[in-house]
Write a protein that holds these residues in place. Structure first.
Motif, PDB file in Angstrom:
ATOM      1  N   GLU A 112     -49.319 -46.102  -1.057  1.00  0.00           N
ATOM      2  CA  GLU A 112     -50.484 -45.905  -0.172  1.00  0.00           C
ATOM      3  C   GLU A 112     -50.307 -44.659   0.684  1.00  0.00           C
ATOM      4  OE1 GLU A 112     -52.214 -50.307   0.907  1.00  0.00           O
ATOM      5  OE2 GLU A 112     -50.252 -49.782   1.691  1.00  0.00           O
ATOM      6  N   LEU A 113     -49.080 -44.480   1.209  1.00  0.00           N
ATOM      7  CA  LEU A 113     -48.841 -43.330   2.089  1.00  0.00           C
ATOM      8  C   LEU A 113     -49.034 -42.014   1.334  1.00  0.00           C
ATOM      9  CD1 LEU A 113     -47.402 -42.528   5.017  1.00  0.00           C
ATOM     10  CD2 LEU A 113     -45.761 -41.644   3.387  1.00  0.00           C
ATOM     11  N   VAL A 114     -48.413 -41.936   0.158  1.00  0.00           N
ATOM     12  CA  VAL A 114     -48.477 -40.662  -0.586  1.00  0.00           C
ATOM     13  C   VAL A 114     -49.916 -40.394  -1.045  1.00  0.00           C
ATOM     14  CG1 VAL A 114     -47.551 -39.371  -2.554  1.00  0.00           C
ATOM     15  CG2 VAL A 114     -46.052 -40.860  -1.239  1.00  0.00           C
ATOM     16  N   GLN A 115     -50.618 -41.453  -1.416  1.00  0.00           N
ATOM     17  CA  GLN A 115     -52.025 -41.261  -1.824  1.00  0.00           C
ATOM     18  C   GLN A 115     -52.885 -40.814  -0.637  1.00  0.00           C
ATOM     19  OE1 GLN A 115     -53.430 -44.801  -3.822  1.00  0.00           O
ATOM     20  NE2 GLN A 115     -51.869 -44.611  -5.390  1.00  0.00           N
ATOM     21  N   LEU A 129     -56.961 -33.739  -2.770  1.00  0.00           N
ATOM     22  CA  LEU A 129     -56.938 -34.257  -4.145  1.00  0.00           C
ATOM     23  C   LEU A 129     -57.972 -35.373  -4.288  1.00  0.00           C
ATOM     24  CD1 LEU A 129     -54.130 -32.782  -4.116  1.00  0.00           C
ATOM     25  CD2 LEU A 129     -53.322 -34.574  -5.620  1.00  0.00           C
ATOM     26  N   SER A 130     -58.594 -35.424  -5.462  1.00  0.00           N
ATOM     27  CA  SER A 130     -59.555 -36.503  -5.719  1.00  0.00           C
ATOM     28  C   SER A 130     -58.778 -37.809  -5.855  1.00  0.00           C
ATOM     29  CB  SER A 130     -60.318 -36.231  -7.011  1.00  0.00           C
ATOM     30  OG  SER A 130     -59.424 -36.360  -8.106  1.00  0.00           O
ATOM     31  N   ARG A 131     -59.490 -38.914  -5.790  1.00  0.00           N
ATOM     32  CA  ARG A 131     -58.843 -40.233  -5.867  1.00  0.00           C
ATOM     33  C   ARG A 131     -58.014 -40.356  -7.154  1.00  0.00           C
ATOM     34  NH1 ARG A 131     -56.606 -44.203  -3.530  1.00  0.00           N
ATOM     35  NH2 ARG A 131     -56.734 -46.174  -4.609  1.00  0.00           N
ATOM     36  N   VAL A 132     -58.623 -39.942  -8.268  1.00  0.00           N
ATOM     37  CA  VAL A 132     -57.952 -40.064  -9.579  1.00  0.00           C
ATOM     38  C   VAL A 132     -56.690 -39.202  -9.601  1.00  0.00           C
ATOM     39  CG1 VAL A 132     -58.221 -39.642 -12.055  1.00  0.00           C
ATOM     40  CG2 VAL A 132     -60.123 -40.571 -10.739  1.00  0.00           C
ATOM     41  N   ASP A 133     -56.827 -37.956  -9.144  1.00  0.00           N
ATOM     42  CA  ASP A 133     -55.666 -37.053  -9.135  1.00  0.00           C
ATOM     43  C   ASP A 133     -54.594 -37.562  -8.188  1.00  0.00           C
ATOM     44  OD1 ASP A 133     -56.885 -35.429 -10.910  1.00  0.00           O
ATOM     45  OD2 ASP A 133     -57.552 -33.925  -9.463  1.00  0.00           O
ATOM     46  N   ALA A 134     -55.024 -38.106  -7.038  1.00  0.00           N
ATOM     47  CA  ALA A 134     -54.053 -38.586  -6.051  1.00  0.00           C
ATOM     48  C   ALA A 134     -53.207 -39.715  -6.638  1.00  0.00           C
ATOM     49  CB  ALA A 134     -54.780 -39.071  -4.796  1.00  0.00           C
ATOM     50  N   ALA A 186     -41.721 -36.914  -1.464  1.00  0.00           N
ATOM     51  CA  ALA A 186     -42.850 -37.169  -2.383  1.00  0.00           C
ATOM     52  C   ALA A 186     -44.166 -36.747  -1.737  1.00  0.00           C
ATOM     53  CB  ALA A 186     -42.882 -38.648  -2.758  1.00  0.00           C
ATOM     54  N   GLN A 187     -44.355 -37.111  -0.466  1.00  0.00           N
ATOM     55  CA  GLN A 187     -45.624 -36.727   0.184  1.00  0.00           C
ATOM     56  C   GLN A 187     -45.724 -35.207   0.343  1.00  0.00           C
ATOM     57  OE1 GLN A 187     -46.190 -35.380   3.420  1.00  0.00           O
ATOM     58  NE2 GLN A 187     -44.028 -35.378   3.989  1.00  0.00           N
ATOM     59  N   ALA A 188     -44.562 -34.558   0.489  1.00  0.00           N
ATOM     60  CA  ALA A 188     -44.593 -33.094   0.648  1.00  0.00           C
ATOM     61  C   ALA A 188     -44.925 -32.382  -0.667  1.00  0.00           C
ATOM     62  CB  ALA A 188     -43.247 -32.606   1.179  1.00  0.00           C
ATOM     63  N   LEU A 189     -44.623 -33.047  -1.785  1.00  0.00           N
ATOM     64  CA  LEU A 189     -44.799 -32.389  -3.092  1.00  0.00           C
ATOM     65  C   LEU A 189     -46.076 -32.817  -3.818  1.00  0.00           C
ATOM     66  CD1 LEU A 189     -41.124 -32.674  -4.417  1.00  0.00           C
ATOM     67  CD2 LEU A 189     -42.215 -30.736  -3.299  1.00  0.00           C
ATOM     68  N   VAL A 190     -46.754 -33.834  -3.271  1.00  0.00           N
ATOM     69  CA  VAL A 190     -47.839 -34.463  -4.037  1.00  0.00           C
ATOM     70  C   VAL A 190     -48.978 -33.498  -4.354  1.00  0.00           C
ATOM     71  CG1 VAL A 190     -49.119 -35.384  -2.029  1.00  0.00           C
ATOM     72  CG2 VAL A 190     -49.211 -36.576  -4.211  1.00  0.00           C
TER      73      VAL A 190
END
Lengths: 309, 271
Positions: A101-104, A112-117, A153-157
């Motif tokens: 949830e956090l990274v999304q 980023l779009s929902r699908v890409d996220a 992960a959140q930094a690279l997403v």
């Protein structure tokens, strides 16, 4: 060489004192350039101004004087952060959320779009070593090392070109440190620029091509790591075996220090300016076997200690 | 402006509220109180419906005010205190988008909670309607399921919109949740008397005191204007124009406070 990050005379004062607040200077005219595709280390002891510099770059603090740019645009331009990933020091993330949830959430904030996220989140959590079974657990159950992985992960997403890491190895166990080192090396190999702060010199020596050493809010050394360490040659080291006592005594006159390792195996440390060839000739004549000749350079630690004193 | 980023921040606040046990407890307690009001109504012959309506609307208001202040003061301060704001503002998220998202998210949370409490209150009133004899029903000043009660709820949401903006304002620059709570509740209580403050000059006869009173009366939000409980309970009509003007006042006042909040937040350093 194109700069990804540029600071010019970056200065920051904080007001201190309750009744009569006075400005205290924590960063004083800091200027440096971070070249594209390189790993740049911002080094210094605690309180040197590393985190303040990074916060100024992330627009979390506003400079008292000077300026900072990322990709040629002022750091106050929020759009530039579309191309930047950031992991703060000892990050805290909402503990009621799961890693996924956090990274999304952060992916969405980066456009980023929902699908890409969803797709990118799965990919970066795999990359940073967050196991499938942990991805839906609340972050409050995560260890510090696992939180750091989620932070990466959140930094690279959003696939940033520049990754800024504030003390990324701080508080991690040896395995965690190794994993973060590997990720930084992968980022460099992918052509991304990495700027990280650290006071762990072994990590910086292993990872950085360029460094800036800060002390008391000022840059005291700056440049390529090889350029900084090359002028400070500390002579050379000759290791030989099958050396008899007489030959060892003769060479002792040329060496700054002689150490018997074991069973006729010696290490001769030659002073700066003393060439190793005459020593090797004497040893060869005495029937000794040459094991290695290596120049002794100053370590980053030597440079660091010299710079901050 | 990116509406998506504001929506994401707002949705995150709403989700956080939905998982907050304190909120559940508060709403649960309010619903229990509605049930208890049935018993209270039995003790007051002929007044039971009015008491249940009055008590019910008051409970919704008090719960809403407490939620607005207690969550509102921590909304930004907690992000700064726990440093989670670093990760957020390192995104292409403008500071004003962050504040607006937080505000909208809390309003959504409050609206959901107020909606749940309103449904519970109507359920109690439906029970009254169902069990009352025709003679008792005929004695009521207004029907049990009077839609005018929704007007009171709408105006309550207007009041909460202003109070949330005030709590958020204190949250952006005060590092103490206690002080922010006290200031916000202080504004709420003082705002109930803003009308009286404006009339202070004629009451005390001192020009200086009158000027201060008038100024305070104009600056403080006129929370008293949102309270139509007694009209609703007694079945008095509330003009639509009044509702429209009051809600427009709420929107303008909240917008002004949010503008000030954003101005303060834009200048902040996050050490």
């Amino acid at each position: 060489m194109q700069s990804v990050v540029r600071t010019e005379q970056l200065t920051k004062d904080f007001l201190t004192g309750f009744w009569k607040p006075r400005p205290g200077r924590v960063l004083d005219a800091v200027s440096f350039d971070v070249p594209r595709g390189e790993v740049f280390g911002l080094l210094g002891p605690n309180g040197a101004g590393k985190t303040t510099t990074i916060k100024l770059l992330m627009d979390l603090l506003r400079p008292t004087q000077g300026r900072a740019e990322i990709f040629g645009r002022p750091v106050s331009d929020a759009d530039v952060r579309q191309r930047v990933g950031f992991v703060p020091e000892q990050p805290y993330y909402y503990d009621h959320l799961s890693a996924e949830e956090l990274v999304q959430y952060f992916a969405g904030l980066s456009g980023l779009s929902r699908v890409d996220a969803v797709a990118r989140t799965a990919a970066v959590l795999t990359r940073t070593g967050v196991r499938d079974e942990d991805r839906r657990r609340p972050l409050r159950q995560f260890s510090k090392g696992m939180l750091q992985r989620v932070g990466l992960a959140q930094a690279l997403v959003h696939d940033p070109e520049l990754v800024v890491l504030d003390e990324p190895m701080s508080g991690l166990d040896p395995i965690g440190r190794r994993d973060v080192r590997q990720i930084i090396m992968q980022l460099r190999d992918e052509g991304r620029t990495v700027l990280f702060s650290s006071h762990i010199l072994a990590d910086a020596e292993l990872l950085c091509s360029h460094v800036a050493i800060l002390a008391r809010g000022q840059v005291v050394a700056l440049g390529k790591l090889t350029d900084l360490t090359a002028p400070a040659m500390h002579g050379s080291e000759v290791v030989v075996s099958n050396v008899n006592a007489e030959a060892a005594a003769r060479i002792g006159a040329h060496a700054a220090r002689v150490t018997e390792i074991a069973d006729g195996r010696y290490c001769f440390e030659l002073a700066p300016g003393e060439r190793p060839e005459p020593v090797i000739a004497i040893l060869a004549a005495a029937g000794a076997t040459l094991v290695s000749v290596s120049p002794v350079r100053a370590s980053l630690e030597d440079i660091f200690l010299e710079a901050i004193q | 402006m990116s509406a998506t980023r504001v929506q994401l921040v707002a949705w995150h606040v709403f989700k956080e509220g939905a998982r907050d046990r304190v909120l559940f407890t508060m709403v649960g307690f309010a619903v229990l109180l509605f049930g208890a009001s049935l018993l209270l109504g039995q003790l007051t012959a002929g007044q039971d419906l009015k008491i249940i309506k009055d008590l019910g609307l008051a409970v919704i208001e008090v719960s809403g005010v407490l939620m607005s202040v207690l969550i509102g003061v921590g909304l930004v301060a907690r992000e700064i205190d726990k440093r989670s704001i670093y990760g957020l503002l390192a995104r292409p998220l403008r500071r004003w988008e962050f504040i607006l998202g937080k505000y909208v998210g809390l309003l959504m949370t409050l609206a959901a909670n107020v909606a749940v409490m309103t449904v519970a209150l109507y359920a109690v009133l439906a029970w009254m309607q169902w069990t009352a004899t025709p003679a008792v029903r005929a004695s009521w000043e207004a029907p049990a399921l009077d839609p005018a009660m929704l007007v009171a709820v709408v105006l309550l949401m207007g009041e909460l919109a202003v109070l949330t903006a005030v709590a958020l304002f204190f949250s952006t620059f005060s590092s103490s949740a206690l002080w922010s709570t006290l200031f916000s509740l202080g504004v709420f209580v003082a705002g109930q008397f803003s009308g009286q403050l404006r009339e202070l000059a004629t009451a005390v006869g001192s020009r200086a005191a009158g000027a201060v009173g008038t100024a305070l009366g104009l600056i403080l939000p006129a929370f008293g204007a949102f309270d139509v409980k007694s009209q609703v309970v007694h079945g008095l009509a509330i003009p639509l124009e009044f509702v429209g003007m009051t809600m427009a006042y709420a929107a303008l006042y909240a917008a002004a406070v949010l503008t000030a909040t954003i101005a303060v937040f834009n200048r902040r350093d996050f050490q």
